[in-house]
Every structure is written in structure tokens, then in C-alpha cells.
Design a protein around this motif. Structure first.
Motif, PDB file in Angstrom:
ATOM      1  N   ASP A  95      68.597 -82.178  45.721  1.00  0.00           N
ATOM      2  CA  ASP A  95      69.230 -82.900  46.807  1.00  0.00           C
ATOM      3  C   ASP A  95      70.731 -82.697  46.697  1.00  0.00           C
ATOM      4  O   ASP A  95      71.326 -83.009  45.671  1.00  0.00           O
ATOM      5  CB  ASP A  95      68.889 -84.393  46.747  1.00  0.00           C
ATOM      6  N   VAL A  96      71.339 -82.183  47.737  1.00  0.00           N
ATOM      7  CA  VAL A  96      72.754 -81.814  47.653  1.00  0.00           C
ATOM      8  C   VAL A  96      73.641 -83.011  47.357  1.00  0.00           C
ATOM      9  O   VAL A  96      74.586 -82.920  46.565  1.00  0.00           O
ATOM     10  CB  VAL A  96      73.213 -81.095  48.940  1.00  0.00           C
ATOM     11  N   ALA A  97      73.356 -84.156  47.953  1.00  0.00           N
ATOM     12  CA  ALA A  97      74.194 -85.326  47.715  1.00  0.00           C
ATOM     13  C   ALA A  97      74.141 -85.757  46.256  1.00  0.00           C
ATOM     14  O   ALA A  97      75.135 -86.199  45.680  1.00  0.00           O
ATOM     15  CB  ALA A  97      73.774 -86.471  48.628  1.00  0.00           C
ATOM     16  N   ALA A  98      72.982 -85.606  45.629  1.00  0.00           N
ATOM     17  CA  ALA A  98      72.838 -86.015  44.235  1.00  0.00           C
ATOM     18  C   ALA A  98      73.536 -85.079  43.276  1.00  0.00           C
ATOM     19  O   ALA A  98      73.838 -85.451  42.134  1.00  0.00           O
ATOM     20  CB  ALA A  98      71.353 -86.097  43.878  1.00  0.00           C
ATOM     21  N   SER A  99      73.824 -83.820  43.692  1.00  0.00           N
ATOM     22  CA  SER A  99      74.426 -82.839  42.797  1.00  0.00           C
ATOM     23  C   SER A  99      75.938 -82.756  42.913  1.00  0.00           C
ATOM     24  O   SER A  99      76.578 -81.990  42.197  1.00  0.00           O
ATOM     25  CB  SER A  99      73.820 -81.451  43.061  1.00  0.00           C
ATOM     26  N   VAL A 100      76.525 -83.544  43.807  1.00  0.00           N
ATOM     27  CA  VAL A 100      77.968 -83.464  44.022  1.00  0.00           C
ATOM     28  C   VAL A 100      78.751 -83.798  42.760  1.00  0.00           C
ATOM     29  O   VAL A 100      79.775 -83.190  42.463  1.00  0.00           O
ATOM     30  CB  VAL A 100      78.395 -84.390  45.177  1.00  0.00           C
ATOM     31  N   LEU A 110      81.529 -75.335  43.841  1.00  0.00           N
ATOM     32  CA  LEU A 110      81.533 -76.198  45.022  1.00  0.00           C
ATOM     33  C   LEU A 110      81.697 -75.366  46.288  1.00  0.00           C
ATOM     34  O   LEU A 110      80.962 -75.548  47.271  1.00  0.00           O
ATOM     35  CB  LEU A 110      82.653 -77.226  44.918  1.00  0.00           C
ATOM     36  N   ALA A 111      82.641 -74.436  46.273  1.00  0.00           N
ATOM     37  CA  ALA A 111      82.876 -73.593  47.442  1.00  0.00           C
ATOM     38  C   ALA A 111      81.661 -72.729  47.747  1.00  0.00           C
ATOM     39  O   ALA A 111      81.290 -72.545  48.910  1.00  0.00           O
ATOM     40  CB  ALA A 111      84.109 -72.731  47.222  1.00  0.00           C
ATOM     41  N   ALA A 112      81.028 -72.191  46.693  1.00  0.00           N
ATOM     42  CA  ALA A 112      79.858 -71.335  46.899  1.00  0.00           C
ATOM     43  C   ALA A 112      78.683 -72.123  47.458  1.00  0.00           C
ATOM     44  O   ALA A 112      77.883 -71.598  48.235  1.00  0.00           O
ATOM     45  CB  ALA A 112      79.469 -70.678  45.575  1.00  0.00           C
ATOM     46  N   LYS A 210      91.494 -81.599  40.163  1.00  0.00           N
ATOM     47  CA  LYS A 210      90.871 -80.456  39.486  1.00  0.00           C
ATOM     48  C   LYS A 210      90.936 -79.180  40.331  1.00  0.00           C
ATOM     49  O   LYS A 210      90.348 -78.165  39.979  1.00  0.00           O
ATOM     50  CB  LYS A 210      89.412 -80.768  39.142  1.00  0.00           C
ATOM     51  N   GLY A 211      91.623 -79.262  41.475  1.00  0.00           N
ATOM     52  CA  GLY A 211      91.766 -78.091  42.314  1.00  0.00           C
ATOM     53  C   GLY A 211      90.671 -77.905  43.325  1.00  0.00           C
ATOM     54  O   GLY A 211      90.577 -76.847  43.970  1.00  0.00           O
ATOM     55  N   VAL A 212      89.848 -78.910  43.514  1.00  0.00           N
ATOM     56  CA  VAL A 212      88.753 -78.822  44.478  1.00  0.00           C
ATOM     57  C   VAL A 212      89.298 -78.986  45.897  1.00  0.00           C
ATOM     58  O   VAL A 212      90.167 -79.826  46.148  1.00  0.00           O
ATOM     59  CB  VAL A 212      87.695 -79.904  44.184  1.00  0.00           C
ATOM     60  N   ASP A 213      88.789 -78.169  46.813  1.00  0.00           N
ATOM     61  CA  ASP A 213      89.087 -78.339  48.234  1.00  0.00           C
ATOM     62  C   ASP A 213      88.262 -79.519  48.719  1.00  0.00           C
ATOM     63  O   ASP A 213      87.072 -79.389  48.990  1.00  0.00           O
ATOM     64  CB  ASP A 213      88.731 -77.056  48.992  1.00  0.00           C
ATOM     65  N   THR A 214      88.899 -80.675  48.824  1.00  0.00           N
ATOM     66  CA  THR A 214      88.141 -81.893  49.111  1.00  0.00           C
ATOM     67  C   THR A 214      87.555 -81.910  50.523  1.00  0.00           C
ATOM     68  O   THR A 214      86.654 -82.707  50.802  1.00  0.00           O
ATOM     69  CB  THR A 214      89.007 -83.143  48.904  1.00  0.00           C
ATOM     70  N   SER A 215      88.032 -81.044  51.406  1.00  0.00           N
ATOM     71  CA  SER A 215      87.423 -80.986  52.739  1.00  0.00           C
ATOM     72  C   SER A 215      85.962 -80.541  52.644  1.00  0.00           C
ATOM     73  O   SER A 215      85.155 -80.873  53.522  1.00  0.00           O
ATOM     74  CB  SER A 215      88.204 -80.038  53.642  1.00  0.00           C
ATOM     75  N   LEU A 216      85.628 -79.822  51.569  1.00  0.00           N
ATOM     76  CA  LEU A 216      84.243 -79.396  51.374  1.00  0.00           C
ATOM     77  C   LEU A 216      83.344 -80.570  50.998  1.00  0.00           C
ATOM     78  O   LEU A 216      82.128 -80.517  51.207  1.00  0.00           O
ATOM     79  CB  LEU A 216      84.164 -78.325  50.282  1.00  0.00           C
ATOM     80  N   LEU A 217      83.945 -81.619  50.432  1.00  0.00           N
ATOM     81  CA  LEU A 217      83.161 -82.768  49.986  1.00  0.00           C
ATOM     82  C   LEU A 217      82.795 -83.716  51.120  1.00  0.00           C
ATOM     83  O   LEU A 217      81.779 -84.405  51.045  1.00  0.00           O
ATOM     84  CB  LEU A 217      83.945 -83.560  48.929  1.00  0.00           C
TER      85      LEU A 217
END
Length: 269
Positions: A95-100, A110-112, A210-217
Motif C-alpha cells: 500500500d503506497v500510503a503505508a510505505s511513505v 521517492l521520485a522513482a 533530507k532533500g526530498v521534493d515534498t510536492s511528491l508527497l
């Protein structure tokens, strides 16, 4: 439409908690206030919030999380509250939400996983699973049958981890079956974006650090009308409509659905 703020229960340690009561349910009738609530996890309920929760008269909590989620962060509840574990996603491979939580520490992963529109597609697939997985059908059937059990007393609450997906479908399907207009159902569903996302700000900020593009979240941390559409479409394509979902998918009878409305729908006081 019912004003969303009228139904909010503001508890700092239990975000996204609101009463489903007060919504119009056909004619002059409304969903009974104080009878059924939805929320995010109750694992951190504490202090004065615990006392305020006890004051709501909730005697049964339906926990829609996986067995692993429940074991890692069990609910913190007032004494005497009955908990019913209902693993909606037991048959889901991922489940994608559970793996965030794992992905936010790895910007490349995350980007991939979520880039280029994949997040929305994954969430829509997750919602289809929430409607039609065997474990989901079993869990929601048990949820509805327990809600109408004549021996159950007091108010009820249902939740998952963030109170938006498994909980979102539980609320949407319940309200539709109670006769609430789809616009009001959608408004309650989308209210999660204003009620939950502020509580997730620490996660978003930590990911950004941590450098994550938060728009992806955001497609995963929030909700979208597209997700609810996917769930309703799944119920319609497999079972005909929401009533068919209840009858054919969940195996509820006409008497069960009548009992549901008798219990949760009434005239304004």
C-alpha cells in the motif's frame, strides 16, 4: 451543506477527528449527532484529550489498520472502550500510503516511486483495493454488522493511521448508504486535507530537510476527489452501485440496511 467546522472535535493528540452527525440524510432527516465518529490514529491520545475523548461517549472503536500497524502503535483509549480490529488491507501486497515513511528518507526512491503522476495512479489503485479486496470486503462487512448489533450501546468511532483512505471509504460508503447527498459525502472526505495536513507538517518538514521534493508527497499525504471517484467507480463496476456494494459485495441484507438507517438517521432535535 453542513458547515465542516460544526462537526470537528479538536484534540491535539488525535487529529482528523469529527462527528459524522448533522449531515442531511434525505428529506428533513439527518445523521444523528454524537452517534458515530471518524479519526486518525488514537495511539497518542493522552492527557486532557483522553478525558475529552471519554466525554464523547464512544464505547466501541473500529481499528481499520493492519495487524502490524496495530501491534506497533496500539490505540491509547479510556478504560472500558471496546476495540474491534478489522484489517482492510490484509490481502494487499503493498500500500503506497503505508510505505511513505520509508520513502521519505530516500529522495531518489521517492521520485522513482511517486514521480511523473505515479503517486495519483498508485493511490487510485489503492482505493480500488479498499473496495474490492477480499480482506476489505470481509472487514467492512464486519464493521457494518457490528454497528447495527442491537447489543452494542454508546457511540462508535472508526479510524486507520491517518484517517483518510481506509477511514475515508468507511465514512463515504456509510454516509451514502444513510442517504447523504454525494456532494456532502465528498465535502466530508475532502475535509481531511484541512484537518489532517497541518498535523503532518513535521513529516513534511523532515522530508524537505533530507532533500526530498515534498510536492511528491502531497498526493499520498492528502486526499483527492479522484481517489474517491476511483472507489465509487470500483463499487459501481463490480456491484452496480453503492447499494449493490452493500448487498452483493458485503452480503448485507435489506433488513441490515434498514437497521443501519434506523440507528444512525433521525429528525433534528
Amino acid at each position: 451543506m453542513t458547515t465542516p467546522a460544526n462537526r470537528r472535535v479538536q484534540l491535539h493528540s488525535a487529529p482528523n477527528l469529527r462527528d459524522l452527525g448533522g449531515l442531511a440524510a434525505g428529506g428533513e432527516r439527518i445523521v444523528r449527532p454524537g452517534a458515530i465518529y471518524r479519526s486518525a490514529t488514537l495511539a497518542r491520545l493522552a492527557g486532557t484529550d483522553l478525558d475529552a475523548f471519554a466525554g464523547l461517549g464512544i464505547t466501541t472503536v473500529y481499528d481499520l489498520r493492519t495487524a502490524g500497524e496495530r501491534a506497533t502503535e496500539p490505540d491509547s483509549l479510556p478504560a472500558g472502550v471496546r476495540t474491534v480490529g478489522l484489517d482492510v488491507l490484509a490481502d494487499s501486497t503493498e500500500d503506497v500510503a503505508a510505505s511513505v515513511g520509508q520513502l521519505v528518507t530516500d529522495p531518489a526512491a521517492l521520485a522513482a516511486t511517486l514521480g511523473d503522476g505515479r503517486a495519483t495512479a498508485l493511490m487510485e489503485e489503492s482505493y480500488r483495493n479498499i473496495v474490492s479486496l477480499p480482506s476489505a470486503l470481509s472487514a467492512y462487512r464486519a464493521f457494518y454488522l457490528d454497528l447495527i448489533d442491537p447489543t452494542r450501546t454508546g457511540a462508535a468511532l472508526f479510524h486507520c493511521t491517518t484517517g483518510k483512505d481506509r477511514t475515508g471509504w468507511a465514512a463515504a460508503s456509510l454516509l451514502l448508504l444513510l442517504g447523504v447527498d454525494e456532494d456532502d459525502v465528498r465535502a466530508d472526505y475532502l475535509q481531511t486535507n484541512s484537518d489532517l495536513l497541518p498535523a503532518l507538517r513535521p513529516i513534511i518538514d523532515a522530508a524537505a530537510a533530507k532533500g526530498v521534493d515534498t510536492s511528491l508527497l502531497m498526493p499520498v499525504l492528502g486526499v483527492s476527489g479522484e481517489y474517491l471517484d476511483a472507489a465509487i467507480d470500483e463499487a459501481t463496476s463490480r456491484f452496480g452501485d453503492i447499494d449493490g456494494y452493500a448487498r452483493k459485495g458485503l452480503g448485507l441484507t435489506h433488513s441490515d440496511l434498514t437497521a443501519l438507517r434506523q440507528r444512525f438517521v433521525g429528525l433534528p432535535s
